[in-house]
Write an enzyme that holds these catalytic residues in place. Sequence first.
Site, PDB file in Angstrom:
ATOM      1  N   THR A 290       0.865  -1.183   0.000  1.00 30.73           N
ATOM      2  CA  THR A 290       0.000   0.000   0.000  1.00 30.73           C
ATOM      3  C   THR A 290       0.895   1.225   0.000  1.00 30.73           C
ATOM      4  O   THR A 290       1.491   1.575   1.023  1.00 30.73           O
ATOM      5  CB  THR A 290      -0.920   0.009   1.236  1.00 30.73           C
ATOM      6  OG1 THR A 290      -1.725  -1.171   1.232  1.00 30.73           O
ATOM      7  CG2 THR A 290      -1.829   1.230   1.222  1.00 30.73           C
ATOM      8  N   LYS A 365      -7.225   1.918  -2.833  1.00 24.47           N
ATOM      9  CA  LYS A 365      -6.790   1.275  -1.597  1.00 24.47           C
ATOM     10  C   LYS A 365      -6.654   2.288  -0.462  1.00 24.47           C
ATOM     11  O   LYS A 365      -7.092   2.046   0.671  1.00 24.47           O
ATOM     12  CB  LYS A 365      -5.460   0.560  -1.846  1.00 24.47           C
ATOM     13  CG  LYS A 365      -4.761   0.033  -0.586  1.00 24.47           C
ATOM     14  CD  LYS A 365      -5.612  -0.963   0.170  1.00 24.47           C
ATOM     15  CE  LYS A 365      -4.828  -1.519   1.361  1.00 24.47           C
ATOM     16  NZ  LYS A 365      -5.667  -2.379   2.221  1.00 24.47           N
ATOM     17  N   LYS A 433       0.507   5.559   8.422  1.00 21.04           N
ATOM     18  CA  LYS A 433       1.164   5.827   7.131  1.00 21.04           C
ATOM     19  C   LYS A 433       0.135   5.985   6.025  1.00 21.04           C
ATOM     20  O   LYS A 433       0.216   6.900   5.208  1.00 21.04           O
ATOM     21  CB  LYS A 433       2.141   4.687   6.820  1.00 21.04           C
ATOM     22  CG  LYS A 433       2.808   4.754   5.455  1.00 21.04           C
ATOM     23  CD  LYS A 433       2.095   3.882   4.413  1.00 21.04           C
ATOM     24  CE  LYS A 433       2.115   2.426   4.781  1.00 21.04           C
ATOM     25  NZ  LYS A 433       1.461   1.571   3.738  1.00 21.04           N
TER      26      LYS A 433
END
Length: 481
Positions: A290, A365, A433
Amino acid sequence: MSRIEIGDFVWAKMTGYPYWPGKIVEPEDDIKKPKGKSEMHFVRFYGTGDHAWTKVDLIKDFAEHKKSLISGSRRSNFLDAVKEIEHACERREKGLPDTSEEESEAESSDDEPLSKRAKGGAKSTPTKEPKPVPRKKKPSTKKSAYLSREEPGRRMSGDIRTPDIKLSAARRSPDSTADADSTTQYTPREVIATDKKIGFLGLGIMGSSMAMSLVSTGHDVTVWNRTTDRCTPAVKAGAKLGTSPSDVVQACDIIFSCVSDPGAVRDIVIGNAGVLQGMSSGKGFVDMSTIDVDTVKEIAEAVCMRGGRYLEAPVNGSKKEAEQGNLVILAAGDRSLYMDCYSCFESMGKKTFFMGELGNAAKNKLIMNMMLGSFTASLAESLTLAEKAGLDQYTLLEVLNLSGLSCDVVKSKGAAIMEGHFPASHPLRHMQKDMKLVLQIGEELEQPLHVAGAANELFKRGKAMGYGDRDMACVYRAINA
């Protein structure tokens, strides 16, 4: 309790958690008592391995309050902890050490913190292994744009087969980040494996299970991880061991990677002995991490300049879905490589979407993770408010699970919060993150993301408090501090 001494069996309560059976123990020298005038004792909680300094007014005698505190509880881990302390009480009444471990290791005392006993080689108490519960799935009749398990290239849904999973029964600390990669057993699916040689780089929480799914379905797999011992389960299952990313690329036709963040992706691709050094014409590189759109395009350009093909394919799902091969895969980039990966995606996921041009998968995502992170932070905040308002948090969760808000997030993260058990299914630092990356997208598009911004600050606080490697549900501790 009128007087509390080392070795007493008690009920103790940490802020935000119910009373739990424990024992007063002597803390290690490096575990300092919190500053303040309140009288406190160090408690080891049974069935969890957790320790905590606890105020004396939150400690009750075990025998005296046993009936009232056990009454009505059906939580299995709570009842297991009660049985464990009852067993210790029975042994003490017979003049025996509290645990059988103390008999086998005379130098080790149950009064010692678990970290000391671990250094001495003490073995964990065996527990009964849970039996896997088969899940029934109905075939879907809805048309969609993902690859079927039955026929390559056709856009139709198929029956999803879930492998039997055998879970480890070993007990871990509530804050343990250990995972069950080495104890998960996979039942091969009905997948016709490609004859291409497959490489897999990065065997972390997700990657280890994804690589194992490939091996278990008959693919010829070569694995690599910075920490070599993480490769052991896959190698024992039949995978080959690569010495570096470039070594894996040279030996394979299609190479998958799944690492923690953009920096880690750049490191394995561009770094010393990286993917680019082994890349040549026709080889395919599929990154399932990701990461942000800029990194996706940077890596794609570097791979294509060496004659390779590139596909981004981040996954939606947690460690549990990875173990079961039930991930949802979002792919974008080289269409021919996407089709060549059919059997691999079939092994790792239940649905695979092709989303067109590079960057689309990363954006999808990150937006999905923004929703997940915001909802988890809201759930933690709601449970904190309920406690401060004098409400029963378990009742609130039960009501939520009977309402329109019921979902796997409420069930899994709610249970983790209430039990104080945070093994890393989705580490908090990874979620922070992702929140940071999605906020960057909002900034570039001049789209305010007020809720996501507030949630990100809570995850940043949890990370600063040292909870980064625990599950993202541990944001509750940052909120309730």
